[in-house]
Design a protein around this motif. Structure first.
Motif, PDB file in Angstrom:
ATOM      1  N   MET A 104       0.814  -1.153   0.033  1.00 46.08           N
ATOM      2  CA  MET A 104      -0.039  -0.061  -0.095  1.00 46.08           C
ATOM      3  C   MET A 104       0.721   1.246  -0.021  1.00 46.08           C
ATOM      4  N   CYS A 105       0.197   2.271  -0.617  1.00 46.73           N
ATOM      5  CA  CYS A 105       0.878   3.814  -0.242  1.00 46.73           C
ATOM      6  C   CYS A 105       0.183   4.460   0.791  1.00 46.73           C
ATOM      7  N   VAL A 106       1.058   5.228   1.527  1.00 48.62           N
ATOM      8  CA  VAL A 106       0.741   5.880   2.818  1.00 48.62           C
ATOM      9  C   VAL A 106       1.343   7.221   2.743  1.00 48.62           C
ATOM     10  N   SER A 107       0.605   8.116   3.485  1.00 49.99           N
ATOM     11  CA  SER A 107       0.953   9.422   3.247  1.00 49.99           C
ATOM     12  C   SER A 107       2.192   9.624   4.173  1.00 49.99           C
ATOM     13  N   GLN A 108       2.861  10.586   4.091  1.00 50.12           N
ATOM     14  CA  GLN A 108       4.057  10.876   4.651  1.00 50.12           C
ATOM     15  C   GLN A 108       3.820  11.765   6.054  1.00 50.12           C
ATOM     16  N   ASP A 109       2.981  10.853   6.697  1.00 49.22           N
ATOM     17  CA  ASP A 109       2.993  11.504   8.120  1.00 49.22           C
ATOM     18  C   ASP A 109       2.819  10.401   8.890  1.00 49.22           C
ATOM     19  N   GLU A 110       2.954  10.753  10.224  1.00 47.70           N
ATOM     20  CA  GLU A 110       3.377   9.649  11.349  1.00 47.70           C
ATOM     21  C   GLU A 110       2.347   8.647  11.785  1.00 47.70           C
ATOM     22  N   GLU A 111       1.004   9.387  11.621  1.00 50.79           N
ATOM     23  CA  GLU A 111      -0.348   8.603  11.885  1.00 50.79           C
ATOM     24  C   GLU A 111      -0.455   7.234  10.816  1.00 50.79           C
ATOM     25  N   SER A 112      -0.309   7.627   9.669  1.00 51.70           N
ATOM     26  CA  SER A 112      -0.493   6.966   8.472  1.00 51.70           C
ATOM     27  C   SER A 112       0.435   5.830   8.298  1.00 51.70           C
ATOM     28  N   ILE A 113       1.847   6.228   8.601  1.00 53.25           N
ATOM     29  CA  ILE A 113       2.971   5.049   8.785  1.00 53.25           C
ATOM     30  C   ILE A 113       2.808   4.325   9.655  1.00 53.25           C
ATOM     31  N   ARG A 114       2.338   5.102  11.215  1.00 53.14           N
ATOM     32  CA  ARG A 114       2.244   4.044  12.180  1.00 53.14           C
ATOM     33  C   ARG A 114       1.077   2.823  12.066  1.00 53.14           C
ATOM     34  N   GLU A 115       0.162   3.450  11.304  1.00 54.71           N
ATOM     35  CA  GLU A 115      -1.108   2.261  11.332  1.00 54.71           C
ATOM     36  C   GLU A 115      -0.673   1.113  10.152  1.00 54.71           C
ATOM     37  N   ALA A 116       0.119   1.426   9.345  1.00 54.81           N
ATOM     38  CA  ALA A 116       0.772   0.484   8.176  1.00 54.81           C
ATOM     39  C   ALA A 116       1.624  -0.431   8.988  1.00 54.81           C
ATOM     40  N   LEU A 117       2.396   0.071   9.866  1.00 52.47           N
ATOM     41  CA  LEU A 117       3.594  -0.666  10.351  1.00 52.47           C
ATOM     42  C   LEU A 117       2.794  -1.531  11.431  1.00 52.47           C
ATOM     43  N   ALA A 118       1.795  -1.054  12.247  1.00 57.17           N
ATOM     44  CA  ALA A 118       1.226  -1.753  13.211  1.00 57.17           C
ATOM     45  C   ALA A 118       0.559  -3.013  12.453  1.00 57.17           C
ATOM     46  N   ARG A 119       0.043  -2.916  11.522  1.00 58.34           N
ATOM     47  CA  ARG A 119      -0.737  -4.068  10.656  1.00 58.34           C
ATOM     48  C   ARG A 119       0.291  -4.888  10.340  1.00 58.34           C
ATOM     49  N   ALA A 120       1.516  -4.601   9.875  1.00 63.42           N
ATOM     50  CA  ALA A 120       2.541  -5.457   9.593  1.00 63.42           C
ATOM     51  C   ALA A 120       2.980  -6.400  10.682  1.00 63.42           C
ATOM     52  N   ALA A 121       3.280  -5.421  11.802  1.00 60.81           N
ATOM     53  CA  ALA A 121       3.735  -5.895  12.967  1.00 60.81           C
ATOM     54  C   ALA A 121       2.980  -7.157  13.839  1.00 60.81           C
ATOM     55  N   SER A 122       1.844  -6.767  13.362  1.00 62.76           N
ATOM     56  CA  SER A 122       0.603  -7.904  14.042  1.00 62.76           C
ATOM     57  C   SER A 122       0.766  -9.412  13.811  1.00 62.76           C
ATOM     58  N   HIS A 123       1.712  -9.391  12.588  1.00 65.20           N
ATOM     59  CA  HIS A 123       1.947 -10.977  12.182  1.00 65.20           C
ATOM     60  C   HIS A 123       3.188 -11.502  12.629  1.00 65.20           C
ATOM     61  N   GLY A 124       3.787 -10.725  13.489  1.00 71.41           N
ATOM     62  CA  GLY A 124       4.953 -11.294  14.070  1.00 71.41           C
ATOM     63  C   GLY A 124       6.088 -10.366  14.090  1.00 71.41           C
ATOM     64  N   ARG A 125       7.396 -10.891  14.607  1.00 66.61           N
ATOM     65  CA  ARG A 125       8.573  -9.992  15.066  1.00 66.61           C
ATOM     66  C   ARG A 125       8.945  -9.366  13.562  1.00 66.61           C
ATOM     67  N   THR A 126       9.136  -8.302  13.574  1.00 70.33           N
ATOM     68  CA  THR A 126       9.163  -7.581  12.177  1.00 70.33           C
ATOM     69  C   THR A 126      10.423  -6.663  11.873  1.00 70.33           C
ATOM     70  N   LEU A 127      11.126  -6.675  10.754  1.00 68.24           N
ATOM     71  CA  LEU A 127      12.089  -6.097  10.447  1.00 68.24           C
ATOM     72  C   LEU A 127      11.558  -5.008   9.277  1.00 68.24           C
ATOM     73  N   VAL A 128      12.019  -3.766   9.473  1.00 70.21           N
ATOM     74  CA  VAL A 128      11.677  -2.889   8.534  1.00 70.21           C
ATOM     75  C   VAL A 128      12.906  -2.264   7.891  1.00 70.21           C
ATOM     76  N   THR A 129      12.947  -2.390   6.603  1.00 68.27           N
ATOM     77  CA  THR A 129      14.174  -1.893   5.761  1.00 68.27           C
ATOM     78  C   THR A 129      13.694  -0.656   4.928  1.00 68.27           C
ATOM     79  N   VAL A 130      14.575   0.195   5.041  1.00 65.68           N
ATOM     80  CA  VAL A 130      14.265   1.419   3.883  1.00 65.68           C
ATOM     81  C   VAL A 130      15.376   1.515   3.107  1.00 65.68           C
ATOM     82  N   ASP A 131      15.108   2.314   1.983  1.00 63.95           N
ATOM     83  CA  ASP A 131      16.167   2.570   0.826  1.00 63.95           C
ATOM     84  C   ASP A 131      17.071   3.815   1.242  1.00 63.95           C
TER      85      ASP A 131
END
Length: 404
Positions: free
Chosen positions: A38-65
Motif C-alpha cells: 500500500m501507499c501511505v502519506s508522509q505523516d506519522e499516523e499513516s506510517i504507524r498504522e501501516a507498520l502496526a498492521r505488519a507487526a501484528s503478524h510477528g516479529r518485524t524487520l523494517v528496511t528502507v532505501d
C-alpha cells in the motif's frame, strides 16, 4: 547482518520512501506474495498504522532505501514502535533492482527492498549502528589525515636531503616522481649515490625489474639514476649520514603508504553502512573515502538551514572584513570543520580532471586572477550547493549543462 539474525524475523517490511508519500510492502518469512502492499502519506499516523498492521503478524524487520532526508520519519516511527530498522545502500539497491528486470516503480521497489532483507541480509545494515559507524569514520579519517601529513613531510625532507647529497639526482626524483612506488623503493634500498655505485648498475636494474609492474620501467629509471650520479665526482660533506637518513625516511614513507591504505580500506568498508555515501559517490571526484568523510562530518543534513549554512560549517564561506561602518571586502574564513573542508576541496580537485563543468569553473576563476588554491576553494564552495541539494532530496548527481 547475517542469516542467523534474519531467521529471528517473521515479517519483512520494505519501504520505498518519498517526499510526500511512502510505498510499503510486507511479506511473511515463508510467503512469496506480500500481505500488505500500500501507499501511505508522509505523516506519522499513516506510517504507524501501516507498520502496526505488519507487526501484528510477528516479529518485524523494517528496511528502507534511505534513512536520512525523506526516510527519517519512517525510521523514527518504526524505532518508536520498538521495531528493528535496517537500510540497504542506494547504489546496491539500484544494482539489485536492475537484476529483477522490471521498470522502476514505487510498489516494485518496496517489494524488492523487503525481499533483499529477507534473502540477502549481507546487503543491509541496522540503522541503530549508524551513530557508531559515523564516529568510527571520523576517527579513521582523522588518523588518515595525520598519516598523509606525515608522509608529505617525509617527501619534502627527502627532496631536501637528496639535493644535499647529489643535486643532479634530485632532478630524477623531482616533483611527484618520488611518490611512485618504484622511486621510493629504490631510495629505501640504496639510499643515494654511494649506495647505488656500491651495488652497481646491473644489480640495481635487475632488482628494479623484479618490482611488480616495473619490468621495463625499473631498469630505465635505474639508467636515469646512474646518468645523474655520473655527473658528480666530488663527495659532499656528511654524505654517509645523509644517505642513511634517506633510507630511513624512504622506509617510513613505505610504511605510511601501507598504513594509509589500511585506513582507507576500513573507511571504505564502513561506507557501505552509510546510505548517503551512495548518493555522494555519484558526484565526480567523490569516492568511498571522501564520500564517507563528507557524510560523517555532515551527519543529519536537516540540521543545516541551507547550503550557505553548510558552507560556513565547512569553512568555505568567505566573511566580510568590517571596521566601524566600513566594509573592506572579503577575507578567508578562519575555523570550520577541517575534515569536511579537506574532503570537499580534495574531491573538487579530482573533479577537475574528470568533469567538464568543474574544469571550466576552475579555469574561469583562474582567468579572474585567482591563484590555484583560491580557484579550488571557489569550486568546492559551488559544489557545497550540490551536496546540500542532493542530500536534502536524496537524489543522485546529474551532469550540469549550465555554463560556468
Amino acid at each position: 547482518m547475517d542469516r542467523a539474525h534474519i531467521r529471528a524475523y517473521e515479517v519483512f517490511v520494505g519501504i520505498d520512501v518519498g517526499k510526500s508519500s511512502n510505498y510499503i510492502a510486507a511479506f511473511e518469512s515463508a510467503e512469496d506474495e506480500p500481505f500488505l502492499d500500500m501507499c501511505v502519506s508522509q505523516d506519522e499516523e499513516s506510517i504507524r498504522e501501516a507498520l502496526a498492521r505488519a507487526a501484528s503478524h510477528g516479529r518485524t524487520l523494517v528496511t528502507v532505501d534511505q534513512c536520512g532526508t525523506f526516510g527519517r520519519l519512517s525510521v523514527a516511527v518504526a524505532k518508536g514502535m520498538g521495531l528493528d530498522v535496517a537500510h540497504v545502500p542506494p547504489r546496491k539497491f539500484d544494482q539489485i533492482a536492475e537484476g529483477y528486470g522490471e521498470d522502476k516503480d514505487d510498489p516494485v521497489d518496496a517489494r524488492i527492498i523487503a525481499e533483499v532483507a529477507r534473502s540477502s541480509p549481507k546487503l543491509i545494515g541496522l540503522v541503530e549502528g549508524r551513530p557508531e559507524v559515523l564516529a568510527q569514520v571520523r576517527v579513521l579519517a582523522s588518523a588518515r589525515r595525520d598519516s598523509v601529513a606525515e608522509r608529505t613531510r617525509c617527501y619534502n625532507r627527502l627532496h631536501d636531503m637528496i639535493n644535499q647529497v647529489c643535486p643532479p639526482l634530485e632532478k630524477v626524483f623531482s616533483k611527484y616522481k618520488l611518490r611512485n612506488n618504484l622511486e621510493i623503493r629504490l631510495l629505501e634500498r640504496y639510499g643515494g649515490p654511494s649506495g647505488f655505485r656500491k651495488a652497481g648498475k646491473a644489480r640495481c636494474a635487475k632488482w628494479a625489474a623484479s618490482i611488480k609492474y616495473q619490468r621495463t620501467h625499473g631498469p630505465e629509471k635505474v639508467g636515469e639514476i646512474f646518468d645523474a650520479i655520473a655527473g658528480q665526482t666530488v663527495r659532499l660533506p656528511a654524505a654517509d649520514a645523509i644517505e642513511r637518513q634517506i633510507k630511513r625516511l624512504a622506509a617510513r614513507v613505505v610504511a605510511l603508504n601501507v598504513e594509509i591504505g589500511d585506513l582507507e580500506a576500513e573507511i571504505e568498508a564502513l561506507s557501505e553502512q552509510i546510505p548517503e555515501v551512495g548518493v555522494l559517490r555519484s558526484i565526480p571526484g567523490v569516492g568511498r573515502v571522501y564520500g564517507a568523510v563528507i557524510a560523517a562530518e555532515i551527519g543529519d543534513i536537516s540540521r543545516f538551514g541551507d547550503s550557505a549554512h553548510l558552507a560556513a560549517y565547512a569553512g568555505l564561506a568567505p566573511v566580510r572584513r568590517k571596521s566601524g561602518t566600513s566594509v573592506n571586502g572579503k577575507r578567508k574564513r578562519i575555523g570550520g570543520n577541517r575534515q569536511l573542508k579537506n574532503a570537499l576541496v580534495q574531491s573538487a580537485d579530482r573533479a577537475r580532471g574528470t568533469e567538464e563543468w568543474a574544469r571550466s569553473y576552475y579555469d574561469k576563476k583562474r582567468g579572474e586572477g585567482k591563484e590555484h588554491r583560491q580557484a579550488l576553494l571557489a569550486l568546492a564552495r559551488r559544489r557545497v550547493d550540490l551536496v546540500y541539494a542532493m542530500l536534502s532530496n536524496g537524489t543522485y548527481y546529474e551532469p550540469r549543462a549550465e555554463k560556468a
